[in-house]
Every structure is written in C-alpha cells, then in structure tokens.
Design a protein around this motif. Structure first.
Motif, PDB file in Angstrom:
ATOM      1  N   ASP A 112       0.899  -1.272   0.076  1.00  0.00           N
ATOM      2  CA  ASP A 112       0.270  -0.117  -0.106  1.00  0.00           C
ATOM      3  C   ASP A 112       0.820   0.878  -0.394  1.00  0.00           C
ATOM      4  OD1 ASP A 112      -2.297  -1.383  -0.175  1.00  0.00           O
ATOM      5  OD2 ASP A 112      -2.441  -1.063   2.532  1.00  0.00           O
ATOM      6  N   ASP A 113       2.114   1.220  -0.019  1.00  0.00           N
ATOM      7  CA  ASP A 113       2.736   2.269   0.145  1.00  0.00           C
ATOM      8  C   ASP A 113       3.039   2.790  -1.261  1.00  0.00           C
ATOM      9  OD1 ASP A 113       4.051   2.245   1.666  1.00  0.00           O
ATOM     10  OD2 ASP A 113       6.357   1.640   1.190  1.00  0.00           O
ATOM     11  N   ILE A 114       2.655   4.267  -1.668  1.00  0.00           N
ATOM     12  CA  ILE A 114       1.864   5.055  -2.739  1.00  0.00           C
ATOM     13  C   ILE A 114       3.358   5.865  -3.460  1.00  0.00           C
ATOM     14  CG2 ILE A 114       0.700   6.857  -3.714  1.00  0.00           C
ATOM     15  CD1 ILE A 114      -0.497   4.310  -2.923  1.00  0.00           C
ATOM     16  N   LEU A 115       3.848   5.696  -4.619  1.00  0.00           N
ATOM     17  CA  LEU A 115       4.652   6.243  -5.137  1.00  0.00           C
ATOM     18  C   LEU A 115       3.695   7.575  -6.198  1.00  0.00           C
ATOM     19  CD1 LEU A 115       7.718   4.175  -5.685  1.00  0.00           C
ATOM     20  CD2 LEU A 115       7.349   5.325  -3.630  1.00  0.00           C
ATOM     21  N   LYS A 116       4.567   8.874  -6.644  1.00  0.00           N
ATOM     22  CA  LYS A 116       3.913   9.745  -7.561  1.00  0.00           C
ATOM     23  C   LYS A 116       4.925   9.689  -8.141  1.00  0.00           C
ATOM     24  CE  LYS A 116       0.148  11.300  -4.881  1.00  0.00           C
ATOM     25  NZ  LYS A 116       0.093  12.487  -3.939  1.00  0.00           N
ATOM     26  N   VAL A 117       4.545   9.848  -9.511  1.00  0.00           N
ATOM     27  CA  VAL A 117       5.469   9.889 -10.898  1.00  0.00           C
ATOM     28  C   VAL A 117       4.933  10.945 -11.608  1.00  0.00           C
ATOM     29  CG1 VAL A 117       6.763   9.064 -12.594  1.00  0.00           C
ATOM     30  CG2 VAL A 117       6.202   8.196 -10.488  1.00  0.00           C
ATOM     31  N   GLY A 118       4.619  12.088 -11.660  1.00  0.00           N
ATOM     32  CA  GLY A 118       4.121  13.236 -12.969  1.00  0.00           C
ATOM     33  C   GLY A 118       2.296  13.292 -12.498  1.00  0.00           C
ATOM     34  N   LYS A 123       0.444   2.823  -6.962  1.00  0.00           N
ATOM     35  CA  LYS A 123       0.856   1.665  -5.840  1.00  0.00           C
ATOM     36  C   LYS A 123       0.711   0.669  -5.470  1.00  0.00           C
ATOM     37  CE  LYS A 123      -3.541   0.359  -3.025  1.00  0.00           C
ATOM     38  NZ  LYS A 123      -4.737  -0.247  -2.760  1.00  0.00           N
ATOM     39  N   ILE A 124       2.073   0.120  -4.470  1.00  0.00           N
ATOM     40  CA  ILE A 124       2.959  -0.887  -4.062  1.00  0.00           C
ATOM     41  C   ILE A 124       1.742  -2.720  -3.757  1.00  0.00           C
ATOM     42  CG2 ILE A 124       5.021  -2.265  -3.296  1.00  0.00           C
ATOM     43  CD1 ILE A 124       5.641   0.024  -5.412  1.00  0.00           C
ATOM     44  N   LEU A 125       1.580  -3.266  -3.852  1.00  0.00           N
ATOM     45  CA  LEU A 125       0.606  -4.140  -4.126  1.00  0.00           C
ATOM     46  C   LEU A 125       2.181  -5.662  -3.906  1.00  0.00           C
ATOM     47  CD1 LEU A 125      -1.491  -4.442  -6.524  1.00  0.00           C
ATOM     48  CD2 LEU A 125      -2.020  -3.586  -4.104  1.00  0.00           C
ATOM     49  N   GLU A 126       2.177  -6.164  -2.370  1.00  0.00           N
ATOM     50  CA  GLU A 126       3.125  -7.412  -2.350  1.00  0.00           C
ATOM     51  C   GLU A 126       2.428  -8.655  -2.172  1.00  0.00           C
ATOM     52  OE1 GLU A 126       3.411  -6.993   2.346  1.00  0.00           O
ATOM     53  OE2 GLU A 126       4.546  -5.363   2.155  1.00  0.00           O
ATOM     54  N   THR A 127       3.287  -9.918  -3.906  1.00  0.00           N
ATOM     55  CA  THR A 127       2.665 -10.786  -3.599  1.00  0.00           C
ATOM     56  C   THR A 127       4.299 -11.281  -4.118  1.00  0.00           C
ATOM     57  OG1 THR A 127       3.344  -9.368  -6.427  1.00  0.00           O
ATOM     58  CG2 THR A 127       1.525  -9.222  -5.628  1.00  0.00           C
ATOM     59  N   PRO A 128       4.071 -11.784  -2.814  1.00  0.00           N
ATOM     60  CA  PRO A 128       5.256 -12.832  -2.722  1.00  0.00           C
ATOM     61  C   PRO A 128       4.886 -14.215  -3.062  1.00  0.00           C
ATOM     62  CG  PRO A 128       4.797 -12.044  -0.300  1.00  0.00           C
ATOM     63  CD  PRO A 128       3.386 -11.476  -1.671  1.00  0.00           C
ATOM     64  N   VAL A 139      -0.914   0.904 -11.516  1.00  0.00           N
ATOM     65  CA  VAL A 139      -0.615   2.608 -12.123  1.00  0.00           C
ATOM     66  C   VAL A 139      -2.607   2.749 -12.299  1.00  0.00           C
ATOM     67  CG1 VAL A 139       0.379   4.480 -12.729  1.00  0.00           C
ATOM     68  CG2 VAL A 139       1.330   2.102 -12.193  1.00  0.00           C
ATOM     69  N   GLY A 140      -3.104   2.971 -12.328  1.00  0.00           N
ATOM     70  CA  GLY A 140      -4.405   2.942 -13.056  1.00  0.00           C
ATOM     71  C   GLY A 140      -5.611   2.244 -12.846  1.00  0.00           C
ATOM     72  N   ASP A 141      -5.158   1.723 -14.277  1.00  0.00           N
ATOM     73  CA  ASP A 141      -5.882   0.712 -14.800  1.00  0.00           C
ATOM     74  C   ASP A 141      -4.772  -0.253 -15.875  1.00  0.00           C
ATOM     75  OD1 ASP A 141      -5.380   2.217 -17.481  1.00  0.00           O
ATOM     76  OD2 ASP A 141      -7.139   1.728 -17.979  1.00  0.00           O
ATOM     77  N   SER A 142      -3.760  -0.608 -14.730  1.00  0.00           N
ATOM     78  CA  SER A 142      -2.643  -1.015 -15.889  1.00  0.00           C
ATOM     79  C   SER A 142      -1.783  -2.068 -14.243  1.00  0.00           C
ATOM     80  CB  SER A 142      -1.409  -0.385 -16.217  1.00  0.00           C
ATOM     81  OG  SER A 142      -1.779  -0.351 -17.290  1.00  0.00           O
TER      82      SER A 142
END
Length: 205
Positions: A112-118, A123-128, A139-142
């Motif tokens: 759930d960490d958020i990074l902003k680029v422009g 949104k970070i999702l942990e998928t171990p 990112v949006g719909d991707s």
C-alpha cells in the motif's frame, strides 16, 4: 500514461518504461539486461526517470539496474525481503549472470505504499511466492506483476524460498480482486487482463 516495452537479457525479460506525457516524468520496471537502447530513448525524448522499480531480485530482472542508475540518477526501489538476492545471492542462483554489477537499493517499499510520478500514482502490492519480496505495481488501470502472474500461468516456485501456495494466495488476494478490465503487464510474454486470468488461468481456477 505511455508504456514502452523492451525485451532484455538472456530470458527476454519485459522491461517497462512508463511516463507521463504531460510532465515527461517516468519510472522503469525491471531493467533485466543491457539498457543502452532504453537510455538512448530516455535522453532523446527528454524524459526524467524518477524511479527504477524492481518487482523481485532475480538477475534477469535487475541486470541493467547498475548502468541505468548511473546514467539517469534514478532512485532504485525494491522490497527488503529480496535484498538478499539483490546484494549478490542471485548470482549464485543464476550463474549466467555471475558478472552482473551489483548496486544499492535507495528505497524499500511495502504493501500500500504510494509513489508519485508526474500525474501518476503508483500503489505497491506485495505479491510474494516467486520470491519472498515480490511486488506488483498498480497504476490506474494497469498492473505490472513481474514473475507473479503471466498470461495463462504463474511464476515458478522451485527456486530456494519459492512457495507456490503463497504465490497463489498473493495473486488471489492482491491481484484478482482488481477490476477485471485492469491490464496485466508481466515480466515475460504478452500482456493479459485480470478478467481473462480469473476465468481461464488453470492455476487459479
């Protein structure tokens, strides 16, 4: 949001350059081989690379990070559970990359960490499961899934610290809950959608 794909390295890893066409700020996902063409494009298009995001620490996803970081000054982002791979263990695991140059991670991220680029919000999702510190980036719909989820398949779990039960749980709880129209950009192969994988992926049905 513009997405450019580069196939890199021995295993044709998908490296993604994603940029905001309004600000020219960008992030890169998994530069797994010689990033010369990528660097040339970044320079010729006047793109400011803000982050290099590593979905997991296997060498075929990080082999180009050292050069790309040196050329652009971008911040390297990863999950701390994969630092053992990034700091050198991956060279023993995949000996063909024994000469890969190591690098330091500048920022560790978690669920759930958020990074902003422009104008983009990542949104970070942990998928171990493929590795202990595997992440996906929404990112949006991707969503960029590294080696967690592929079209019709999932990441291998026969490496040390791999766990198929954990990987399937990650996919079902973090990825399949997304809107079915979300495009999945995997670490290898062609893109798919969440809806297609929910209905047809034999590992998830």
């Amino acid at each position: 949001m513009i997405i450019r794909t580069y196939e890199m390295g021995y295993f044709q890893t998908n490296c993604y350059l994603v940029y905001d066409e309004n600000t020219n700020e960008a992030f890169c996902v998994d530069p797994g081989g010689d990033p010369t063409e990528l660097i040339e494009d970044i320079k010729s298009m006047g793109i400011k690379l803000k982050y290099i995001i590593i979905t997991h620490g296997h060498a075929d996803h990080i082999a180009g990070v050292y050069k790309l970081k040196n050329e652009t000054g971008a911040v390297v982002v990863a999950h701390n559970e994969d630092y053992y791979l990034i700091s050198g263990e991956t060279k023993k695991l995949i000996p063909i990359y024994a000469n890969m140059k190591l690098f330091e991670v500048d920022m560790f991220v978690k669920q759930d960490d958020i990074l902003k680029v422009g104008g983009m919000e990542l949104k970070i999702l942990e998928t171990p499961g493929h590795t202990p510190g595997g992440i996906s980036i929404l990112v949006g719909d991707s969503v960029f899934t590294g080696d967690a989820l592929f079209r019709g398949s999932i990441g291998r779990t026969d490496f040390p610290k791999g766990n198929q039960e954990q990987l399937i749980k990650s996919i079902k709880e973090k990825l399949l809950i997304l809107d079915e129209r979300v495009r999945v950009y995997p670490g290898h192969g062609v893109y798919t959608t969440i809806g297609l994988e929910k209905r047809f992926n034999p590992f998830l049905i």
